[in-house]
Every structure is written in C-alpha cells, then in structure tokens.
Design a protein around this motif. Structure first.
Motif, mmCIF file in Angstrom:
data_model
loop_
_atom_site.group_PDB
_atom_site.id
_atom_site.type_symbol
_atom_site.label_atom_id
_atom_site.label_comp_id
_atom_site.label_asym_id
_atom_site.label_seq_id
_atom_site.Cartn_x
_atom_site.Cartn_y
_atom_site.Cartn_z
ATOM 1 N N LEU A 73 0.811 -1.218 0.000
ATOM 2 C CA LEU A 73 0.000 0.000 0.000
ATOM 3 C C LEU A 73 0.843 1.266 0.000
ATOM 4 N N GLU A 74 2.148 1.138 0.236
ATOM 5 C CA GLU A 74 3.018 2.318 0.144
ATOM 6 C C GLU A 74 3.084 2.878 -1.271
ATOM 7 N N ASN A 75 2.635 2.078 -2.254
ATOM 8 C CA ASN A 75 2.640 2.531 -3.641
ATOM 9 C C ASN A 75 1.354 3.237 -4.052
ATOM 10 N N VAL A 76 0.384 3.321 -3.137
ATOM 11 C CA VAL A 76 -0.894 3.951 -3.480
ATOM 12 C C VAL A 76 -0.703 5.446 -3.700
ATOM 13 N N ILE A 77 -1.271 5.935 -4.782
ATOM 14 C CA ILE A 77 -1.262 7.369 -5.071
ATOM 15 C C ILE A 77 -2.653 7.953 -4.853
ATOM 16 N N GLU A 78 -3.680 7.264 -5.291
ATOM 17 C CA GLU A 78 -5.049 7.759 -5.161
ATOM 18 C C GLU A 78 -5.966 6.620 -4.723
ATOM 19 N N PRO A 79 -6.275 6.541 -3.408
ATOM 20 C CA PRO A 79 -7.106 5.444 -2.922
ATOM 21 C C PRO A 79 -8.598 5.712 -3.005
ATOM 22 N N LYS A 105 11.437 7.516 5.026
ATOM 23 C CA LYS A 105 10.291 7.749 4.148
ATOM 24 C C LYS A 105 9.183 8.483 4.901
ATOM 25 N N ASP A 106 8.617 9.498 4.277
ATOM 26 C CA ASP A 106 7.497 10.228 4.864
ATOM 27 C C ASP A 106 6.246 9.357 4.801
ATOM 28 N N ARG A 107 5.688 9.039 5.996
ATOM 29 C CA ARG A 107 4.546 8.128 6.048
ATOM 30 C C ARG A 107 3.288 8.825 6.552
ATOM 31 N N THR A 108 3.304 10.154 6.530
ATOM 32 C CA THR A 108 2.157 10.899 7.042
ATOM 33 C C THR A 108 0.911 10.698 6.191
ATOM 34 N N SER A 109 1.075 10.360 4.919
ATOM 35 C CA SER A 109 -0.079 10.179 4.040
ATOM 36 C C SER A 109 -0.804 8.856 4.284
ATOM 37 N N GLY A 120 -16.925 -2.123 4.116
ATOM 38 C CA GLY A 120 -18.343 -2.127 4.458
ATOM 39 C C GLY A 120 -18.614 -2.759 5.812
ATOM 40 N N GLY A 121 -19.795 -2.504 6.339
ATOM 41 C CA GLY A 121 -20.150 -2.968 7.671
ATOM 42 C C GLY A 121 -20.410 -4.451 7.781
ATOM 43 N N THR A 122 -20.386 -5.178 6.664
ATOM 44 C CA THR A 122 -20.594 -6.626 6.710
ATOM 45 C C THR A 122 -19.320 -7.394 7.008
ATOM 46 N N LEU A 123 -18.204 -6.697 7.100
ATOM 47 C CA LEU A 123 -16.903 -7.335 7.282
ATOM 48 C C LEU A 123 -16.872 -8.179 8.562
ATOM 49 N N LYS A 124 -16.279 -9.378 8.459
ATOM 50 C CA LYS A 124 -16.164 -10.281 9.607
ATOM 51 C C LYS A 124 -14.734 -10.382 10.120
ATOM 52 N N GLU A 125 -13.742 -10.237 9.232
ATOM 53 C CA GLU A 125 -12.346 -10.357 9.637
ATOM 54 C C GLU A 125 -11.539 -9.218 9.026
ATOM 55 N N LEU A 126 -10.682 -8.607 9.844
ATOM 56 C CA LEU A 126 -9.859 -7.490 9.388
ATOM 57 C C LEU A 126 -8.460 -7.631 9.956
ATOM 58 N N ILE A 127 -7.450 -7.504 9.081
ATOM 59 C CA ILE A 127 -6.046 -7.492 9.486
ATOM 60 C C ILE A 127 -5.398 -6.241 8.909
ATOM 61 N N ILE A 128 -4.739 -5.475 9.758
ATOM 62 C CA ILE A 128 -3.980 -4.298 9.333
ATOM 63 C C ILE A 128 -2.531 -4.537 9.725
ATOM 64 N N ARG A 129 -1.645 -4.483 8.743
ATOM 65 C CA ARG A 129 -0.256 -4.882 8.987
ATOM 66 C C ARG A 129 0.710 -3.820 8.466
ATOM 67 N N CYS A 130 1.644 -3.406 9.344
ATOM 68 C CA CYS A 130 2.748 -2.503 8.992
ATOM 69 C C CYS A 130 2.272 -1.115 8.553
ATOM 70 N N TYR A 131 1.124 -0.698 9.060
ATOM 71 C CA TYR A 131 0.620 0.666 8.829
ATOM 72 C C TYR A 131 1.521 1.653 9.564
ATOM 73 N N GLY A 132 1.869 2.771 8.916
ATOM 74 C CA GLY A 132 2.839 3.710 9.471
ATOM 75 C C GLY A 132 2.266 5.004 9.992
ATOM 76 N N GLY A 133 0.945 5.128 10.083
ATOM 77 C CA GLY A 133 0.343 6.345 10.619
ATOM 78 C C GLY A 133 0.454 6.407 12.134
ATOM 79 N N ALA A 134 0.253 7.604 12.689
ATOM 80 C CA ALA A 134 0.350 7.801 14.136
ATOM 81 C C ALA A 134 -0.963 7.476 14.846
ATOM 82 N N ARG A 135 -2.059 7.409 14.121
ATOM 83 C CA ARG A 135 -3.349 7.053 14.704
ATOM 84 C C ARG A 135 -4.192 6.330 13.661
#
Length: 374
Positions: A73-79, A105-109, A120-135
């Motif tokens: 996801l570090e390659n995303v320009i327009e999500p 690397k600037d990870r503020t974006s 969507g709200g139907t999601l049952k499983e979620l994994i977030i890995r190596c995210y670089g934001g502060a919150r």
C-alpha cells in the motif's frame, strides 16, 4: 524469481475467480484489471509502482466476495476510487504495507490512505499490517462493524493508541502485536463512557509491545477464555480482575517489576484459569508467597507450565508453605517445568495433597535436589 501476469490478462472479461493469495513473488497486477467486472474472487491485489496497478481498479468490481488482501500500500497514489465500502460481499480484508520501508520515508499520508480504504459494515475479519500512521482512522475508531469476529493489528509501530475495539459486539479474536509506540492501554481501548465492553471476546493476544507500561482496566471481559501477554518488557500495570471464564493464560517475558513486585490482587483475574504458562520471566523468585510477588490462589488450575524463569527458587516460598497448603491448587493434572538453574524442590502441597496429578515433565533442571522436600 518474480512472477508477472500476462499483459493481456484484462481480456478475460468473464473471469469470476482469481486466487493468488500465497504467491509472494508476484510483481504487481496487470493494468486495467478493473475491466474484469464479473470477478467474484480476487484474493490478492498487489499495488504496483507508478500507479500501474492501483487500488482504483477495485472500484468497478462490484461483485467481489470472500477475502481480499491488498498489499504494498506504500505505492498507493489515489485510494479514493477503491469503493470498498460498497462491496457488501467481502467478509475478510487484509491491508498491508511492506515491512522493509526506509525509515526516512514520509509516512504521514498513510492515514489518508487507510481512511479511504473504509470497508463495508458486513466485514467479519480485518487485518492491518505494517501501517505507518500515528493514529487509526475514524472508521476503525467507531463501532461500525457489528459482524466482525476477528481483528488483528500487527507492526503498526507509529500508532500511540489502540482503537476502541471493546465496542465491537461480535468480536471473538483480538490480536495486537508489534505496537512499539503504545505506552498505555485504558479507556480508549474499551470505548469511553460505555458500560458493556468486549461482549463476545474469547481470545486476547498481546505480543511485542516494547513501550507498553500500564494496562488500566476500564471495562470487563465477560467471555474471555484465552489470554496471552508476551514480550512486553516494560509492563507494570494490573491485569483485569473480572475474567470469570478464563481458561488459559500465557505470560512471557514481562517486566521485572511486573513479575516480582506486583501484589497478588493485581492478578486476581487469573483465579478461574485452568491452564497457566509462564515463560522467561527472569526475575520471578516464587509463584506463591506472603510477599508482594505472589500469584493468587488458583483453585481451578489443571495444567501448569513454567519455563526459563532463571531466578525461580521455588514454586512456594518455604516459610509460608505450611499455611498455603490448604489454598494451593489441588486439582492440577499436569506439571511441566523446564530450564531452571536454582530451583531445588517442588511444593509438598501440590505433590502430596493432589490425587489428580497424572503427568510431570522436568527438563534441564540440574539444581533440583528434591521431588518434594519433606
């Protein structure tokens, strides 16, 4: 060698299932995969550099179902055009940044990127890995997922607090790992001003929390059965006291102060535990004593495993063993003890007063002089 999909891949306009979940050498996706509007399964979207295969390709794929992994996801320009929130068929989502990014690397974006990837709200499983934001974004900070049963947050090392997962009504499995900037876990984790928390949670896993110092209980875990706390070298705070259904607890590499200076009441939540494993708590001297480093009585304990607690002299302090005999766990069925250098004896109360004990394993305990000193 890297794997490349053919450039004419987007001609397969009737394709319904594309499964490449375990293909780690894949170098990006072919451009215009969004043309495959009949897709039901897209297991893995690898975001390429220079926007050659961006998340915008997900926008037209309205019929996606099952589990989707989006990596690099570090390659995303327009999500903005991914439109995950519109894909009600998705029940599993993995959002992943590469784990070897340059520290300069600037990870503020990344907060903006994760905000736009709102599922969507139907999601049952979620994994977030190596995210670089502060919150974390607002969609994860509010209870918008009534069906979510599994949540894993891994190696998000810049985040200073955890999202209020206590308000997810169906959450059963929660894993927090590699959150090096989190120092305190308190009200924000449970959900402020809420009376009911973690209503369905059965398994709670903390590992690799290098700066975690305090766990301040603000709510309850009424259905928690398994608790793991490992490699948290600065943790000093209390464990939750209200764990009425706890069956298994693993404690591994905690702070010196946690293992030898806490009061027994700070671990009162373990009183219902059936399995207790303690690993590499190197300053632990006694499990049961009349000092401040004592475990509470564990009347339900069935399996006890202790390994590599190199300063453990005894399970029960000699000067208090007689008075503790009646309160010692007498229903223990299995004992496993491994890698001790000063342990001399096992407790009389646990050996002689216990008619249920059926299995003992002792490995690499050269200092053990007595099976149960009389």
């Amino acid at each position: 060698m890297p794997l490349f999909l053919p450039s004419t891949f987007d001609n397969l306009v009737n394709l319904r299932h594309h499964n490449i979940l375990n293909t780690f050498s894949l170098e990006g996706m072919p451009p215009q995969i969004g043309k495959l509007t009949c897709l039901r399964t897209l297991s893995h979207l690898v975001v390429g550099e220079a926007s050659c295969s961006g998340v915008k390709e997900l926008g037209p794929l309205l019929h996606l179902q099952g589990t989707l992994c989006i990596s690099r996801l570090e390659n995303v320009i327009e999500p903005r055009d991914a439109k995950l929130i519109e894909k009600s068929g998705l029940d599993g989502l993995l959002l992943e940044w590469s784990d070897n990014l340059n520290e300069s690397k600037d990870r503020t974006s990344e907060l903006d990127i994760l905000s736009m990837l709102h599922p969507g709200g139907t999601l049952k499983e979620l994994i977030i890995r190596c995210y670089g934001g502060a919150r974390f974004p607002s969609w994860l900070r509010y209870s918008l997922f009534p069906n979510m049963v599994l949540l894993r947050i891994e190696n998000c090392q810049k985040c200073t607090s955890l999202p209020p997962t206590g308000q997810l009504p169906s959450l059963k499995d929660l894993s927090i790992e590699g959150m090096d900037s989190v120092k305190n876990i308190g009200a924000e984790f449970y959900g402020e001003n809420c009376q009911q928390t973690f209503r369905s949670l059965g398994t709670l896993y903390f590992k690799g929390m290098g700066e975690w110092e305090n766990w301040i209980p603000y709510g309850e875990f009424p259905h928690l059965q398994k608790l793991f706390i490992g490699d948290c070298p600065k943790l000093l705070g209390k464990l939750p006291n209200h764990l009425p259904l706890l069956e298994s607890c693993d404690i591994w590499m905690l702070a010196v102060e946690f293992t030898c200076r806490i009061k027994g009441s700070d671990m009162g939540g373990l009183t219902k535990a059936k399995d207790l494993a303690i690993f590499k708590c190197k300053e632990l001297a006694h499990l049961w004593s009349d000092d401040v480093g004592s475990l509470p009585q564990l009347p339900c304990l069935r399996v006890l495993k202790i390994e590599s607690c190199t300063k453990l002299v005894s399970l029960v302090a000699e000067e208090v063993e007689e008075q503790l005999q009646l309160g010692m766990p007498s229903m223990v069925r299995e004992i496993e003890i491994q890698n001790f250098i000063v342990l001399e004896s096992l407790p009389k109360a646990m050996m002689y007063n216990n008619t249920c004990l059926g299995y003992i394993q002792i490995v690499e305990c050269d200092s053990l002089l007595y099976f149960a000193k009389v």
